[in-house]
Write a protein that holds these residues in place. Structure first.
Motif, short mmCIF file in Angstrom:
data_model
loop_
_atom_site.label_atom_id
_atom_site.label_comp_id
_atom_site.label_asym_id
_atom_site.label_seq_id
_atom_site.Cartn_x
_atom_site.Cartn_y
_atom_site.Cartn_z
N THR A 1 40.91 -59.41 55.08
CA THR A 1 40.33 -58.19 55.62
C THR A 1 38.90 -57.96 55.17
N TYR A 2 38.62 -58.26 53.88
CA TYR A 2 37.34 -57.86 53.30
C TYR A 2 36.42 -59.01 52.91
N ASP A 3 36.92 -60.23 52.88
CA ASP A 3 36.08 -61.35 52.46
C ASP A 3 36.47 -62.61 53.21
N ARG A 4 36.27 -62.57 54.52
CA ARG A 4 36.68 -63.68 55.38
C ARG A 4 35.92 -64.97 55.08
N SER A 5 34.80 -64.86 54.39
CA SER A 5 34.01 -66.06 54.10
C SER A 5 34.77 -67.06 53.22
N LYS A 6 35.81 -66.61 52.57
CA LYS A 6 36.59 -67.51 51.72
C LYS A 6 37.45 -68.48 52.53
N PRO B 1 44.62 -58.80 60.18
CA PRO B 1 43.63 -58.70 61.26
C PRO B 1 44.14 -59.36 62.54
N SER C 1 45.89 -61.15 51.67
CA SER C 1 45.73 -60.07 52.65
C SER C 1 44.41 -59.35 52.45
N HIS C 2 44.07 -59.07 51.21
CA HIS C 2 42.81 -58.39 50.90
C HIS C 2 41.62 -59.21 51.37
N ASP C 3 41.62 -60.50 51.07
CA ASP C 3 40.47 -61.33 51.43
C ASP C 3 40.37 -61.55 52.93
#
Length: 395
Positions: A309-314, A58, A305-307
């Motif tokens: 993009t899709y789960d920035r709260s982590k 991102p 990379s996945h998180d």
């Protein structure tokens, strides 16, 4: 008397690699029980940190990578950090051999074997394997290096239990080496983290502090297996954090559990080995020049990379540090071969150019000359001659 600058002394080793060096933990860890008192020098510390623009990152994320894959050549990776303390204990105990265990392709076993060779110790490796015939084990990757440095390798059942099957084998082997050859062995049962092993990345946390981690980053990413790396980093993070000024939670994410400390977020990933993962490793190598392995760092980086993009709260922030723990020899054991052979990306294909008259790359019709080829003679003739100073010049 020889001086350091003497030509006769230039190529002599300045230190014996087996020299025991006194070790004092960082001040913030000096109260911890079980800290080792000696270490040896095996790797190059202060591994570099640089920006890392992986595919699909991102735009608002600042991703950096700490290159613990640069700790050495055959000693590349995180394992050597703990071995500086473990093998120092072995030498201090007057051991002649080291016995450890792991999978056939184990990075830990390879690093132990290479380090033992440097220190003049015998290496005995118990390798979990589905293959029972040694002749069927192809000598490549870590297995090749184990053989090159003369390590003794023993194939044991792939599903062998550490406590009931592996440790007893290690003890039997140690007793036989003692009874038959009068050799004292040092045992490293992987899967049983020790305070000595954890010290490797506890000390690495001090290195990160010296590199400005607290000011430069919000989150730290590391892969996890036995947990020694993550434990050392998490303990260091906790002990050096300001609990009164900062109460933000940190997740240490393993397969199923979640542990919390303070200050920054430290995540450890393990994702499934899939075609997507191998393609991710290939694309990262092509675009950044950083080589990830298919067992650990590739999984960690793809999960991160996945998180992102899709789960920035982590994540606590957008300034991320990924710790590359090595494992490069995992790329040479055959598992990546199929992804390269299946790829249709022109940049990764090997081409045939045996005839000089052929075009090395496809040429669009509007770019071809009258002979149908791309090549156009250069109107400028290059004449090589020597000037008065004997330097080559081009005109």
């Amino acid at each position: 008397m020889e001086k350091d600058g003497d030509a006769s002394n230039m190529f002599k080793w300045k230190e014996n690699p087996a020299t025991l060096l006194p070790y004092t933990p960082p001040d913030w860890a000096s109260h911890l029980n079980g800290s080792p008192t000696v270490r040896i020098k095996l790797f190059q510390p202060m591994t570099p940190i640089h920006m890392w623009k992986i595919p699909g990152l991102p735009d608002d994320v600042e991703l950096y990578i700490k290159r613990d894959d640069m700790t050495g050549a055959a000693l590349t990776g995180n394992k050597v950090r703990k071995l500086e303390f473990l093998l120092a204990e072995a030498l201090a105990s007057k051991c002649n051999a080291v016995i450890t265990c792991g999978a056939v392709l184990s990075n830990h076993c390879r690093t132990t074997a290479v380090a033992a060779g440097i220190l003049g110790l015998e290496a005995h490796l118990l390798l979990r394997s589905k293959i029972k015939n040694p002749e069927d084990i192809v000598p490549r990757g870590n297995v090749l290096l184990n053989r090159l440095v003369g390590a003794q390798q023993y194939l044991i059942p792939n599903e062998a239990n550490l406590d009931t099957e592996i440790v007893p084998r290690m003890q039997i082997l140690a007793k036989q080496l003692s009874d038959i050859r009068n050799i004292k062995s040092y045992l490293i049962p992987v899967g049983k983290p020790s305070t000595t092993a954890v010290q490797g990345y506890l000390w690495a946390w001090q290195e990160l502090l010296d590199q400005g981690i607290q000011e430069r980053f919000d989150d730290v990413i590391v892969t996890i297996a036995t947990g020694e790396n993550a434990a050392g980093l998490a303990i260091g993070n906790y002990l050096t954090g300001s609990k009164l000024k900062n109460n933000e939670k940190i997740g240490l994410k393993t397969h199923t559990d979640r542990k919390e400390t303070k200050k920054k977020r430290l995540y450890a990933y393990w994702v499934k080995y899939t075609h997507f993962l191998k393609d991710f490793i290939r694309k990262v190598a092509m675009t950044t020049g950083v080589l990830l392995d298919p067992t650990y760092t590739g999984k960690a980086a793809s999960g991160m990379s996945h998180d992102l993009t899709y789960d920035r709260s982590k994540f606590q922030g957008n300034r991320i540090l990924f710790i590359h723990t090595g494992g490069i020899f995992g790329l040479y054991d055959g598992r990546m071969t199929n992804i390269l052979s299946e790829s249709r990306d022109d940049q990764s294909q090997m081409k045939v150019w045996m005839d000089l008259a052929d075009d090395p790359i496809p040429v669009p019709a509007d770019k071809r000359n009258t002979n149908g080829h791309q090549y156009q003679p250069n109107p400028i003739t290059l004449n090589h001659h020597f000037n008065e100073d004997m330097h080559i010049s081009l005109t």
